[in-house]
Design an enzyme around this catalytic site. Structure first.
Site, PDB file in Angstrom:
ATOM      1  CE  LYS A  52      -3.871  -2.452   1.886  1.00 27.32           C
ATOM      2  NZ  LYS A  52      -4.528  -3.060   3.016  1.00 27.32           N
ATOM      3  CD  GLN A  96      -3.729  -4.822   6.141  1.00 27.11           C
ATOM      4  OE1 GLN A  96      -3.549  -3.832   5.437  1.00 27.11           O
ATOM      5  NE2 GLN A  96      -4.313  -5.907   5.698  1.00 27.11           N
ATOM      6  CG  ASP A 119     -10.231  -0.704   3.730  1.00 27.50           C
ATOM      7  OD1 ASP A 119      -9.934  -1.026   2.563  1.00 27.50           O
ATOM      8  OD2 ASP A 119      -9.564  -1.028   4.734  1.00 27.50           O
TER       9      ASP A 119
END
Ligand code: NAP
Length: 284
Positions: A52, A96, A119
């Site tokens: 990322k 995460q 997300d």
């Protein structure tokens, strides 16, 4: 029998994101910023976070990485989220998952401002996706849609079968196919006669998490087969859910693993962060 090249499509999309990022910077002085938080030392999660960060550098984003120790408390994590929520340099916040067991994942997700939830896991964003009026698409399903679009095949009116009903893949995947007028069936571990259902699919998306789960007898000849799974085979090699060697000859299009859905997921995360920065520039 054509293989969908996720790496190539992803690279092309990132080029466009880089161009749009530069344009935003020149016109408004705003550089999209992504903060990535990882708690604990799960090696697979650290690889995702590294990728990322690399993605951010590639497209010219500002990025911050927080690698927190396993014993981080809920309160410490919440305080960091509050600080990032208020930071104008940051347009996207990503925690995460999975988090260590002592942390309340749901509360953590809900603490991220919906406008920075790139997300698209926050209940507000999930609800917006459901009603078809959204700012961010969930990254993996959005990546799958781009791969399907790359084939030139329209989803409209097609039988679409999704195997898996998780909140991050299966459910939003089904919703995006529905938004494009697919006739969608969602399968899961209690589905009866799974092969009978999957054989109806013109577009089959597998998000189960088991190597060689989708066998040739489960696939309609000429189907588009999208493999979201990320598993290890008996030799420890990365593989998807689909028995690729057996299914590839009968599918019209198929995604490989690696090199299919995986590269698209991070690209969609970058796209969402850019969207968030563009909205911030407009004062939205
Ligand atoms: P998950 O939460 O474990 O969900 C798996 C789903 O598969 C569940 O809905 C489960 O049904 C269903 N399932 C399990 N056994 C089945 C069976 N025998 N028949 C039919 N359905 C069955 O996993 P996930 O988070 O959605 O991820 C799925 C896979 O995608 C994993 O391999 C993951 O690593 C991969 N993934 C890849 C990316 C990427 O970027 N490429 C991103 C996210 C995830 P129940 O609900 O009934 O238990």
């Amino acid at each position: 029998m054509a293989i969908i090249d996720g790496k190539k499509i992803s690279a092309k999309t990132r080029e466009q994101i880089a161009v749009d990022t530069q344009k935003l910077l020149e016109e408004t002085g705003i550089r999209p910023g992504l903060a990535v938080i990882i708690v604990g030392d799960d090696p697979a999660s650290h690889v995702y976070v590294k990728n990322k960060k690399k993605g951010c550098e590639q497209v010219g984003f500002y990025s911050e990485e927080y690698a927190l120790p396993e014993q981080t408390s809920q309160e410490e994590l919440m305080q960091l989220l509050d600080r990032l929520n208020a930071d104008p340099k940051i347009h996207g916040i990503l925690v995460q998952l999975p988090l260590p067991r002592h942390l309340d994942e749901k509360a953590v997700i809900e603490r991220i401002l919906p406008s920075k939830d790139v997300d698209a896991f926050h209940a507000v964003n999930v609800g917006k996706i459901m009603i078809g009026n959204y700012d961010f698409l969930p990254c993996t399903p959005a990546g799958v849609m781009e791969l399907i679009h790359s084939t030139g095949i329209s989803v409209s009116g097609k039988e679409c079968v999704v195997i898996g009903r998780s909140n991050i893949v299966g459910k939003p995947m089904a919703m995006l196919l529905l938004h494009e007028n697919g006739t969608v069936t969602i399968c899961h571990s209690r589905t009866q006669n799974l092969a009978e259902v999957t054989r109806r699919a013109d577009i089959l998306v597998s998000a189960v998490g088991r190597a060689k789960f989708v066998t040739a007898d489960m696939v309609k000849p000429g189907a588009v087969v999208i493999d979201v799974g990320m598993n290890r085979d008996e030799n420890g090699k990365l593989c998807g859910d689909v028995d690729f060697a057996a299914v590839e000859p009968i599918a019209s299009y198929i995604t490989p693993v690696p090199g299919g859905v995986g590269p698209m997921t991070i690209t969609m995360l970058l796209k969402n962060t850019l969207t968030s920065a563009q909205k911030a520039a407009k004062g939205e």
